[in-house]
Write a protein that holds these residues in place. Sequence first.
Motif, PDB file in Angstrom:
ATOM      1  N   LEU A 110     -19.221  18.419  -3.525  1.00 22.25           N
ATOM      2  CA  LEU A 110     -17.827  18.140  -3.856  1.00 22.25           C
ATOM      3  C   LEU A 110     -17.583  17.994  -5.358  1.00 22.25           C
ATOM      4  CD1 LEU A 110     -16.536  15.754  -1.049  1.00 22.25           C
ATOM      5  CD2 LEU A 110     -16.271  18.235  -1.275  1.00 22.25           C
ATOM      6  N   GLY A 111     -18.340  18.706  -6.152  1.00 22.72           N
ATOM      7  CA  GLY A 111     -18.145  18.636  -7.589  1.00 22.72           C
ATOM      8  C   GLY A 111     -16.788  19.143  -8.044  1.00 22.72           C
ATOM      9  N   ARG A 112     -16.132  19.910  -7.202  1.00 23.08           N
ATOM     10  CA  ARG A 112     -14.811  20.470  -7.544  1.00 23.08           C
ATOM     11  C   ARG A 112     -13.694  19.438  -7.402  1.00 23.08           C
ATOM     12  NH1 ARG A 112     -16.106  21.391  -2.393  1.00 23.08           N
ATOM     13  NH2 ARG A 112     -14.542  21.051  -0.757  1.00 23.08           N
ATOM     14  N   LEU A 113     -13.955  18.331  -6.722  1.00 20.29           N
ATOM     15  CA  LEU A 113     -12.908  17.385  -6.332  1.00 20.29           C
ATOM     16  C   LEU A 113     -12.922  16.149  -7.222  1.00 20.29           C
ATOM     17  CD1 LEU A 113     -10.704  16.780  -4.135  1.00 20.29           C
ATOM     18  CD2 LEU A 113     -12.504  15.512  -2.919  1.00 20.29           C
ATOM     19  N   LYS A 114     -11.823  15.894  -7.902  1.00 17.63           N
ATOM     20  CA  LYS A 114     -11.694  14.673  -8.696  1.00 17.63           C
ATOM     21  C   LYS A 114     -11.129  13.569  -7.806  1.00 17.63           C
ATOM     22  CE  LYS A 114      -9.230  16.903 -11.771  1.00 17.63           C
ATOM     23  NZ  LYS A 114      -9.519  18.302 -11.401  1.00 17.63           N
ATOM     24  N   VAL A 115     -11.651  12.354  -7.972  1.00 15.92           N
ATOM     25  CA  VAL A 115     -11.286  11.250  -7.082  1.00 15.92           C
ATOM     26  C   VAL A 115     -10.775  10.064  -7.891  1.00 15.92           C
ATOM     27  CG1 VAL A 115     -12.145   9.606  -5.360  1.00 15.92           C
ATOM     28  CG2 VAL A 115     -12.979  11.973  -5.352  1.00 15.92           C
ATOM     29  N   ARG A 116      -9.750   9.429  -7.364  1.00 20.80           N
ATOM     30  CA  ARG A 116      -9.257   8.158  -7.897  1.00 20.80           C
ATOM     31  C   ARG A 116      -9.133   7.185  -6.730  1.00 20.80           C
ATOM     32  NH1 ARG A 116      -6.864   8.142 -13.113  1.00 20.80           N
ATOM     33  NH2 ARG A 116      -6.811  10.214 -14.073  1.00 20.80           N
ATOM     34  N   LEU A 117      -9.614   5.965  -6.936  1.00 20.24           N
ATOM     35  CA  LEU A 117      -9.531   4.923  -5.921  1.00 20.24           C
ATOM     36  C   LEU A 117      -8.543   3.868  -6.371  1.00 20.24           C
ATOM     37  CD1 LEU A 117     -13.345   4.424  -5.203  1.00 20.24           C
ATOM     38  CD2 LEU A 117     -11.741   5.930  -4.005  1.00 20.24           C
ATOM     39  N   VAL A 118      -7.653   3.478  -5.472  1.00 20.70           N
ATOM     40  CA  VAL A 118      -6.663   2.452  -5.769  1.00 20.70           C
ATOM     41  C   VAL A 118      -6.671   1.455  -4.611  1.00 20.70           C
ATOM     42  CG1 VAL A 118      -4.267   1.956  -6.344  1.00 20.70           C
ATOM     43  CG2 VAL A 118      -5.262   4.179  -6.973  1.00 20.70           C
TER      44      VAL A 118
ATOM     45  N   THR B 146       0.834  -1.207   0.000  1.00 23.90           N
ATOM     46  CA  THR B 146       0.000   0.000   0.000  1.00 23.90           C
ATOM     47  C   THR B 146       0.866   1.253   0.000  1.00 23.90           C
ATOM     48  OG1 THR B 146      -1.792  -1.152   1.149  1.00 23.90           O
ATOM     49  CG2 THR B 146      -1.800   1.253   1.251  1.00 23.90           C
ATOM     50  N   HIS B 147       1.869   1.281   0.874  1.00 25.90           N
ATOM     51  CA  HIS B 147       2.777   2.427   0.918  1.00 25.90           C
ATOM     52  C   HIS B 147       3.589   2.538  -0.363  1.00 25.90           C
ATOM     53  CE1 HIS B 147       1.859   2.547   5.230  1.00 25.90           C
ATOM     54  NE2 HIS B 147       2.415   3.730   5.251  1.00 25.90           N
ATOM     55  N   ALA B 148       4.040   1.401  -0.884  1.00 25.16           N
ATOM     56  CA  ALA B 148       4.844   1.417  -2.106  1.00 25.16           C
ATOM     57  C   ALA B 148       4.035   1.942  -3.288  1.00 25.16           C
ATOM     58  CB  ALA B 148       5.380   0.013  -2.398  1.00 25.16           C
ATOM     59  N   VAL B 149       2.768   1.546  -3.369  1.00 24.65           N
ATOM     60  CA  VAL B 149       1.896   2.012  -4.455  1.00 24.65           C
ATOM     61  C   VAL B 149       1.668   3.524  -4.334  1.00 24.65           C
ATOM     62  CG1 VAL B 149      -0.497   1.958  -5.294  1.00 24.65           C
ATOM     63  CG2 VAL B 149       0.773  -0.178  -4.952  1.00 24.65           C
ATOM     64  N   ALA B 150       1.381   3.998  -3.125  1.00 24.14           N
ATOM     65  CA  ALA B 150       1.169   5.436  -2.927  1.00 24.14           C
ATOM     66  C   ALA B 150       2.414   6.227  -3.314  1.00 24.14           C
ATOM     67  CB  ALA B 150       0.792   5.716  -1.478  1.00 24.14           C
ATOM     68  N   ALA B 151       3.584   5.730  -2.909  1.00 29.10           N
ATOM     69  CA  ALA B 151       4.832   6.419  -3.235  1.00 29.10           C
ATOM     70  C   ALA B 151       5.085   6.417  -4.740  1.00 29.10           C
ATOM     71  CB  ALA B 151       5.997   5.756  -2.501  1.00 29.10           C
ATOM     72  N   ARG B 152       4.762   5.317  -5.412  1.00 24.30           N
ATOM     73  CA  ARG B 152       4.973   5.234  -6.853  1.00 24.30           C
ATOM     74  C   ARG B 152       4.054   6.210  -7.598  1.00 24.30           C
ATOM     75  NH1 ARG B 152       7.040   1.186 -10.248  1.00 24.30           N
ATOM     76  NH2 ARG B 152       8.363   0.738  -8.432  1.00 24.30           N
ATOM     77  N   ILE B 153       2.820   6.314  -7.150  1.00 30.91           N
ATOM     78  CA  ILE B 153       1.897   7.276  -7.762  1.00 30.91           C
ATOM     79  C   ILE B 153       2.439   8.697  -7.618  1.00 30.91           C
ATOM     80  CG2 ILE B 153      -0.403   8.322  -7.596  1.00 30.91           C
ATOM     81  CD1 ILE B 153      -1.426   5.537  -6.702  1.00 30.91           C
ATOM     82  N   ALA B 154       2.865   9.034  -6.401  1.00 29.04           N
ATOM     83  CA  ALA B 154       3.378  10.383  -6.147  1.00 29.04           C
ATOM     84  C   ALA B 154       4.621  10.661  -6.975  1.00 29.04           C
ATOM     85  CB  ALA B 154       3.678  10.544  -4.657  1.00 29.04           C
TER      86      ALA B 154
ATOM     87  N   GLU C 280       3.543  -1.080 -11.557  1.00 30.20           N
ATOM     88  CA  GLU C 280       3.494  -0.528 -12.912  1.00 30.20           C
ATOM     89  C   GLU C 280       2.219   0.292 -13.117  1.00 30.20           C
ATOM     90  OE1 GLU C 280       3.831  -3.827 -15.541  1.00 30.20           O
ATOM     91  OE2 GLU C 280       5.915  -4.259 -14.992  1.00 30.20           O
ATOM     92  N   ARG C 281       1.094  -0.262 -12.678  1.00 31.15           N
ATOM     93  CA  ARG C 281      -0.163   0.472 -12.808  1.00 31.15           C
ATOM     94  C   ARG C 281      -0.145   1.735 -11.949  1.00 31.15           C
ATOM     95  NH1 ARG C 281      -3.515   3.163 -15.378  1.00 31.15           N
ATOM     96  NH2 ARG C 281      -5.561   3.434 -14.415  1.00 31.15           N
ATOM     97  N   ALA C 282       0.481   1.675 -10.785  1.00 32.42           N
ATOM     98  CA  ALA C 282       0.589   2.857  -9.934  1.00 32.42           C
ATOM     99  C   ALA C 282       1.334   3.972 -10.664  1.00 32.42           C
ATOM    100  CB  ALA C 282       1.293   2.506  -8.627  1.00 32.42           C
ATOM    101  N   GLY C 283       2.392   3.613 -11.374  1.00 36.35           N
ATOM    102  CA  GLY C 283       3.119   4.609 -12.155  1.00 36.35           C
ATOM    103  C   GLY C 283       2.252   5.220 -13.237  1.00 36.35           C
ATOM    104  N   GLU C 284       1.459   4.384 -13.890  1.00 38.67           N
ATOM    105  CA  GLU C 284       0.546   4.885 -14.921  1.00 38.67           C
ATOM    106  C   GLU C 284      -0.463   5.855 -14.326  1.00 38.67           C
ATOM    107  OE1 GLU C 284      -1.193   1.392 -16.521  1.00 38.67           O
ATOM    108  OE2 GLU C 284       0.611   0.779 -17.628  1.00 38.67           O
ATOM    109  N   ILE C 285      -0.983   5.530 -13.155  1.00 38.41           N
ATOM    110  CA  ILE C 285      -1.965   6.394 -12.501  1.00 38.41           C
ATOM    111  C   ILE C 285      -1.345   7.753 -12.182  1.00 38.41           C
ATOM    112  CG2 ILE C 285      -3.343   6.711 -10.391  1.00 38.41           C
ATOM    113  CD1 ILE C 285      -3.685   3.605 -10.397  1.00 38.41           C
ATOM    114  N   GLY C 286      -0.109   7.741 -11.673  1.00 36.11           N
ATOM    115  CA  GLY C 286       0.571   8.998 -11.376  1.00 36.11           C
ATOM    116  C   GLY C 286       0.729   9.864 -12.613  1.00 36.11           C
TER     117      GLY C 286
END
Length: 202
Positions: free
Chosen positions: A122-130, A16-24, A184-190
Amino acid sequence: MRTLIVLSHPDPNSLTHAVAARIADAAHKADPAHEVEIADISAEGFDPRWRAADVAAFRKEAAPPADVLAEQARIDRAGTLVLVFPIYWWAMPGQLKGWIDRVFTNGWAYDERADGKVEKLLGRLKVRLVSIGAADEDLYRRRDYAAAMRTQIDVGIFDYCGAPLLSSDRLLPGEGTFPETALERAGEIGREIAGGERAAAE
């Protein structure tokens, strides 16, 4: 351009932490001007328990507690919210659910009017779930877990508040080598986040 990544996992060495870090990291590399904040609510000790002060805030009898106001301000500074979490019992961890329970308050995320109608705020806020799981996609389909999660989270939370859900990824074992495929998918999401925010600003 700013993205807030919220994750809930007590182990800093978790996937979970690794995916979050990869996205960032991928978002920042794709656009160095893109600001990314990671909110590790487990390490920060966010209290997910709904208390009397939260009830009073829901009823609009008092302002939300200070920790809730701080989280709302953190979200308000972002254009995109990304939730990264392990799947526990076909849902999100209790602490993250409690974060939503307390932070997405009546009067801030939505407004329950006296006439019984609900205004989405919250129409101003875009959301992504991972989300990250141990079972493969076939099991989610066969047991209707995928549909249940969509109903509970995608529709039940974010559609109710009017926040556009740009993507909902389940990172699961399957074809390819897991967890490498998840990263890999986390990188794509970022990169998608950085590209989408940049396009919106142009």
